[in-house]
Design a protein around this motif. Structure first.
Motif, PDB file in Angstrom:
ATOM      1  N   LEU A 138       0.826  -1.195   0.000  1.00  0.00           N
ATOM      2  CA  LEU A 138       0.000   0.000   0.000  1.00  0.00           C
ATOM      3  C   LEU A 138       0.869   1.258   0.000  1.00  0.00           C
ATOM      4  N   VAL A 139       0.411   2.282  -0.718  1.00  0.00           N
ATOM      5  CA  VAL A 139       1.144   3.545  -0.803  1.00  0.00           C
ATOM      6  C   VAL A 139       0.169   4.689  -0.565  1.00  0.00           C
ATOM      7  N   GLN A 140       0.523   5.585   0.342  1.00  0.00           N
ATOM      8  CA  GLN A 140      -0.299   6.763   0.611  1.00  0.00           C
ATOM      9  C   GLN A 140       0.582   7.996   0.608  1.00  0.00           C
ATOM     10  N   ALA A 141       0.232   8.964  -0.239  1.00  0.00           N
ATOM     11  CA  ALA A 141       0.978  10.220  -0.327  1.00  0.00           C
ATOM     12  C   ALA A 141       0.137  11.360   0.229  1.00  0.00           C
ATOM     13  N   GLU A 142       0.813  12.338   0.816  1.00  0.00           N
ATOM     14  CA  GLU A 142       0.102  13.529   1.272  1.00  0.00           C
ATOM     15  C   GLU A 142      -0.498  14.286   0.090  1.00  0.00           C
ATOM     16  N   LYS A 143       0.194  14.225  -1.046  1.00  0.00           N
ATOM     17  CA  LYS A 143      -0.291  14.855  -2.286  1.00  0.00           C
ATOM     18  C   LYS A 143      -0.410  13.742  -3.323  1.00  0.00           C
ATOM     19  N   PRO A 144      -1.536  13.034  -3.341  1.00  0.00           N
ATOM     20  CA  PRO A 144      -1.648  11.792  -4.115  1.00  0.00           C
ATOM     21  C   PRO A 144      -1.520  11.991  -5.621  1.00  0.00           C
ATOM     22  N   LYS A 181       4.543  14.969  -6.387  1.00  0.00           N
ATOM     23  CA  LYS A 181       4.566  16.375  -5.995  1.00  0.00           C
ATOM     24  C   LYS A 181       5.701  16.559  -4.994  1.00  0.00           C
ATOM     25  N   PRO A 182       6.442  17.661  -5.079  1.00  0.00           N
ATOM     26  CA  PRO A 182       7.569  17.855  -4.159  1.00  0.00           C
ATOM     27  C   PRO A 182       7.107  18.232  -2.756  1.00  0.00           C
ATOM     28  N   HIS A 183       8.042  18.172  -1.822  1.00  0.00           N
ATOM     29  CA  HIS A 183       7.845  18.653  -0.447  1.00  0.00           C
ATOM     30  C   HIS A 183       6.636  17.982   0.216  1.00  0.00           C
ATOM     31  N   GLN A 184       6.729  16.669   0.352  1.00  0.00           N
ATOM     32  CA  GLN A 184       5.669  15.917   1.004  1.00  0.00           C
ATOM     33  C   GLN A 184       6.234  14.623   1.567  1.00  0.00           C
ATOM     34  N   LYS A 185       5.397  13.892   2.302  1.00  0.00           N
ATOM     35  CA  LYS A 185       5.751  12.580   2.818  1.00  0.00           C
ATOM     36  C   LYS A 185       4.895  11.522   2.107  1.00  0.00           C
ATOM     37  N   PHE A 243       8.719   7.974   3.297  1.00  0.00           N
ATOM     38  CA  PHE A 243       9.703   8.665   2.471  1.00  0.00           C
ATOM     39  C   PHE A 243       9.458  10.162   2.518  1.00  0.00           C
ATOM     40  N   ALA A 244      10.541  10.932   2.394  1.00  0.00           N
ATOM     41  CA  ALA A 244      10.446  12.386   2.336  1.00  0.00           C
ATOM     42  C   ALA A 244      10.813  12.847   0.926  1.00  0.00           C
ATOM     43  N   VAL A 245       9.863  13.451   0.230  1.00  0.00           N
ATOM     44  CA  VAL A 245      10.118  13.974  -1.111  1.00  0.00           C
ATOM     45  C   VAL A 245      10.617  15.406  -0.976  1.00  0.00           C
ATOM     46  N   GLY A 246      11.747  15.681  -1.586  1.00  0.00           N
ATOM     47  CA  GLY A 246      12.342  17.003  -1.472  1.00  0.00           C
ATOM     48  C   GLY A 246      11.983  17.914  -2.628  1.00  0.00           C
ATOM     49  N   THR A 247      12.922  18.761  -3.001  1.00  0.00           N
ATOM     50  CA  THR A 247      12.732  19.715  -4.094  1.00  0.00           C
ATOM     51  C   THR A 247      12.609  18.974  -5.427  1.00  0.00           C
ATOM     52  N   ALA A 248      11.775  19.504  -6.324  1.00  0.00           N
ATOM     53  CA  ALA A 248      11.639  18.932  -7.664  1.00  0.00           C
ATOM     54  C   ALA A 248      12.812  19.406  -8.518  1.00  0.00           C
TER      55      ALA A 248
END
Length: 362
Positions: free
Chosen positions: A119-125, A147-151, A174-179
């Motif tokens: 399962l995968v859940q993004a703050e900005k799906p 989308k950048p800057h999210q978990k 996971f922490a997504v950083g700058t695009a």
């Protein structure tokens, strides 16, 4: 001396990538510097329990369902996880192209059952799907970049697989950083880097010059396509061993220490500082396949690079194979989804928010 082969750590060995390319680097598989300090034991030498612990970064797990507690105590898991890539939010930030790569501790007999509990859940799906690349490895890729800057939270509810109730559920955030999106134009000899959509820097470069054909492939050409940054080293040792030249007395022999090296394929392509020959940067292609940059440009690019950053190369006749490293964006969305074990048209499972899940951080 710019493209190199590391056959020992090719993500997926296939005939299509059997041709060596450009340089050869000494060392181990590409990682972030933080990841290089992680455990060095191979999955083959660890116990299943140790594998499950390392895959998630801690011994804690998701809270088991009451109905499965007895089964957990009584039986042994038939399927576990040996590795999850990338590392968790406490270790690294990742780029917007990053894949989630799950390696199981054994061959998966029922792929559909295993995939259904990932399962995968993004703050900005964004829409995503799994694709099996071997009998032990499955990769999650999104339809468009994250989308950048999210978990992003990943969960593997292994105890819900029939007959595998004794397994420990695992998770990683996971922490997504700058695009960071870099576009390398091999015809104009320039690399333009955008950060969160804004042009941040234009760097003169020199790409693969071509001219060495092996098995019908010009291995001196940089591959065109969507690469992802896979790791980086402040100094990478590049040698002529990919040519089969190991004798220092041979005129073709070289062994160079190359600064600010960001790896973008398994066949050995890097973005790195040019080892001299600065007069060609921005003017012509002179490398053996890597993307050479100015000292200042290479150091800056190295400093901002995250695993999963996008490096798109244009202008050459040699196409990047989707199985070469993390080059999964080479497949269009329809092609990618065909690698799923779930029935066509099935929505990809997503994890529900669970602040009390006690997720395991890598």
């Amino acid at each position: 001396m710019n493209i190199l082969r590391r056959a020992a750590h090719v993500t997926l060995t296939v005939a299509a990538i059997a041709v060596a390319t450009a340089c050869s680097a000494e060392g181990t598989a590409p990682q972030t510097e933080a990841a290089q300090t992680a455990a060095t034991q191979t999955a083959a030498t660890r116990t299943p329990a140790a594998q499950a612990t390392e895959a998630t970064g801690t011994a804690a797990g998701l809270a088991p369902h009451a109905a499965s507690r007895t089964a957990r105590r009584a039986g042994k898991p038939k399927l576990g996880i040996a590795d999850i890539t990338p590392m968790g939010e406490k270790v690294e930030r990742v780029g917007v192209g990053f894949p989630i790569i799950v390696t199981f501790d054994r061959a998966v007999r029922d792929r559909a059952a295993a995939e259904s509990v990932l399962l995968v859940q993004a703050e900005k799906p964004v829409e995503g799907a799994w694709r099996w690349v071997s009998d032990r490895k499955v990769v999650y890729r999104t339809k468009t970049y994250w989308k950048p800057h999210q978990k992003v939270l990943f969960k593997a509810l292994l105890s819900r697989i029939p007959g595998n109730e004794a397994a420990k559920d695992v998770s990683r955030r996971f922490a997504v950083g700058t695009a960071n999106i870099a576009v390398v134009d091999t015809k104009k000899h320039v690399m333009k880097v955008r950060r969160d959509g804004k042009l941040a820097k234009t760097i003169p470069i020199s790409a693969g010059r071509g001219g060495l054909v092996k098995n019908g492939v010009d291995v001196y050409l940089t591959t065109s396509g969507v690469h992802l940054a896979m790791g980086k080293k402040r100094v990478e040792t590049m040698t002529s061993s990919w040519l089969g030249v190991t004798d220092p007395k041979d005129p073709l022999y070289y062994k160079l220490e190359i600064p600010w090296a960001v790896r973008i394929s398994d066949s050995g392509e890097y973005v790195h500082q040019s080892a001299g020959d600065y007069q060609f940067l921005g003017k012509s292609n002179q490398s053996h396949g890597c993307v050479r940059a100015t000292p200042a440009g290479a150091k800056w690019f190295y400093g901002i690079s995250q695993r999963g950053d996008v490096v798109q190369v244009t202008g050459t006749k040699r196409k990047l194979d989707w199985r070469n490293g993390w080059s999964y964006w080479q497949l269009n969305w329809t092609q990618w989804k065909r690698g799923s074990a779930l029935p066509a048209g099935s929505p990809a499972p997503s994890a529900s928010p669970s602040p009390t899940s006690g997720g395991l951080e890598g």
